[in-house]
Write a protein that holds these residues in place. Structure first.
Motif, PDB file in Angstrom:
ATOM      1  N   THR A 132       0.812  -1.218   0.000  1.00 42.49           N
ATOM      2  CA  THR A 132       0.000   0.000   0.000  1.00 42.49           C
ATOM      3  C   THR A 132       0.849   1.274   0.000  1.00 42.49           C
ATOM      4  N   VAL A 133       2.143   1.146  -0.200  1.00 41.51           N
ATOM      5  CA  VAL A 133       2.999   2.331  -0.183  1.00 41.51           C
ATOM      6  C   VAL A 133       2.578   3.328  -1.264  1.00 41.51           C
ATOM      7  N   ALA A 139       4.010  13.273   1.551  1.00 38.38           N
ATOM      8  CA  ALA A 139       4.878  13.379   2.728  1.00 38.38           C
ATOM      9  C   ALA A 139       5.202  11.996   3.295  1.00 38.38           C
ATOM     10  N   GLU A 140       4.212  11.117   3.344  1.00 43.41           N
ATOM     11  CA  GLU A 140       4.433   9.762   3.857  1.00 43.41           C
ATOM     12  C   GLU A 140       5.348   8.970   2.925  1.00 43.41           C
ATOM     13  N   GLY A 143       8.827   9.940   3.553  1.00 41.51           N
ATOM     14  CA  GLY A 143       9.266   9.276   4.771  1.00 41.51           C
ATOM     15  C   GLY A 143       9.681   7.837   4.520  1.00 41.51           C
ATOM     16  N   GLU A 144       8.932   7.149   3.679  1.00 39.86           N
ATOM     17  CA  GLU A 144       9.264   5.763   3.327  1.00 39.86           C
ATOM     18  C   GLU A 144      10.601   5.695   2.605  1.00 39.86           C
ATOM     19  N   LEU A 145      10.850   6.639   1.712  1.00 41.35           N
ATOM     20  CA  LEU A 145      12.120   6.673   0.991  1.00 41.35           C
ATOM     21  C   LEU A 145      13.285   6.928   1.942  1.00 41.35           C
ATOM     22  N   ASP A 164       9.668  16.043  -9.318  1.00 37.09           N
ATOM     23  CA  ASP A 164       9.952  15.095 -10.395  1.00 37.09           C
ATOM     24  C   ASP A 164      10.033  13.659  -9.880  1.00 37.09           C
ATOM     25  N   ILE A 165      10.520  13.512  -8.655  1.00 40.31           N
ATOM     26  CA  ILE A 165      10.765  12.173  -8.111  1.00 40.31           C
ATOM     27  C   ILE A 165       9.481  11.468  -7.686  1.00 40.31           C
ATOM     28  N   ILE A 166       8.607  12.182  -6.996  1.00 45.04           N
ATOM     29  CA  ILE A 166       7.427  11.552  -6.395  1.00 45.04           C
ATOM     30  C   ILE A 166       6.562  10.796  -7.405  1.00 45.04           C
ATOM     31  N   PRO A 167       6.202  11.390  -8.560  1.00 42.94           N
ATOM     32  CA  PRO A 167       5.358  10.636  -9.498  1.00 42.94           C
ATOM     33  C   PRO A 167       6.020   9.344  -9.983  1.00 42.94           C
ATOM     34  N   VAL A 168       7.332   9.393 -10.188  1.00 43.19           N
ATOM     35  CA  VAL A 168       8.055   8.205 -10.663  1.00 43.19           C
ATOM     36  C   VAL A 168       8.053   7.118  -9.588  1.00 43.19           C
TER      37      VAL A 168
END
Length: 260
Positions: A132-133, A139-140, A143-145, A164-168
């Motif tokens: 479910t990540v 923001a969560e 945190g996982e990264l 740029d990073i989050i969508p990928v």
């Protein structure tokens, strides 16, 4: 050869084996640049790295929806490299699953399987657990990264880069968390599983289950560390690969000769 999918950091036309490396979720081909420079692998092995769409020089390309589509396209991209030299695959986390799926596709061709499959930081594909990540807030997810440790903290502190990073990363997590293996006969090539002894994403029993996915030799290598243990054990990882390939290349050459 020039292909958007494949990076050759240090071409070695005299190398006996090509090692194709598959990045983790959110990762890029450049993650394997240090491995390509490893004195343990040179000069016998040429390291290639897969570049997925949506990152670095492919950042403007469409993100792919799932593991099967990615595996199909990577299989096509590798066709020009499967000539007079055997291929071996190394994949970490999501990359381990992609490497396995490409190996399955190649197994349909006579002598097409890689001479070795190295799967790192990932449970066996037969053990499905929906994650479910990919549903977390931005923001969560950041945190996982941070907890996983595979992303440069400087990137995570830069709002422009994060955009740029989050969508990928979210797309990759969605692809791997929704992935379900379609049962198929075991591979014949050797599988070597590698894992950190404190990896919360890949418990040892789940990693050992890769044994069921090959009728060939199976090996398990445990390193100290978490999910990205290989960041601090690159020499040890290279040693494991080199030792396994020296035997695997000979078996592969014999199998291809018998298939012709």
């Amino acid at each position: 050869m020039s292909d958007p999918w494949i990076r050759r950091f240090r071409p070695r036309p005299e190398a006996a084996v090509r090692l194709v490396c598959f990045p983790h979720a959110g990762g890029s081909a450049s993650y394997y640049h240090p491995l390509a420079q490893s004195p343990t692998l040179l000069p016998d092995t040429e390291v290639l790295a897969v570049q997925y769409p949506g990152r670095q020089d492919r950042r403007r390309e469409r993100l792919l929806d799932g593991i099967p589509e990615m595996a199909d396209l990577i299989t096509e991209a590798l066709a020009p490299y499967d000539d007079d030299r055997p291929l071996a695959f190394f994949g970490h986390s999501m990359g381990a699953v992609l490497a396995f799926e490409v190996a399955q596709r190649l197994s349909a061709r006579p002598g097409g399987e890689p001479c070795g499959l190295f799967v790192s930081g990932r449970r066996a594909p037969s053990l499905y657990r929906r994650g479910t990540v990919h549903l977390l807030s931005d923001a969560e997810l950041v945190g996982e990264l941070r907890r996983a440790g595979g992303t440069d903290p400087r990137f995570l502190d830069d709002e422009e880069l994060l955009a740029d990073i989050i969508p990928v990363v979210r797309n990759d997590y969605r692809a791997i968390e929704l992935y379900q293996w379609t049962p198929a006969p075991p591979l014949n090539c050797p599988i070597t599983a590698l894992v950190g002894d404190r990896d919360p994403q890949a418990p040892l029993d789940d990693v050992e289950a890769w044994r069921k996915h090959t009728d060939g030799p199976f090996g398990l290598e445990v390193f100290s560390g978490g999910h990205f243990y290989l960041n601090t054990h690159q020499r040890g990882v290279a040693d494991v690969i080199s030792e396994a390939l020296s035997a695997g290349a000979r078996r592969h050459a014999t199998a291809r000769g018998n298939a012709r």
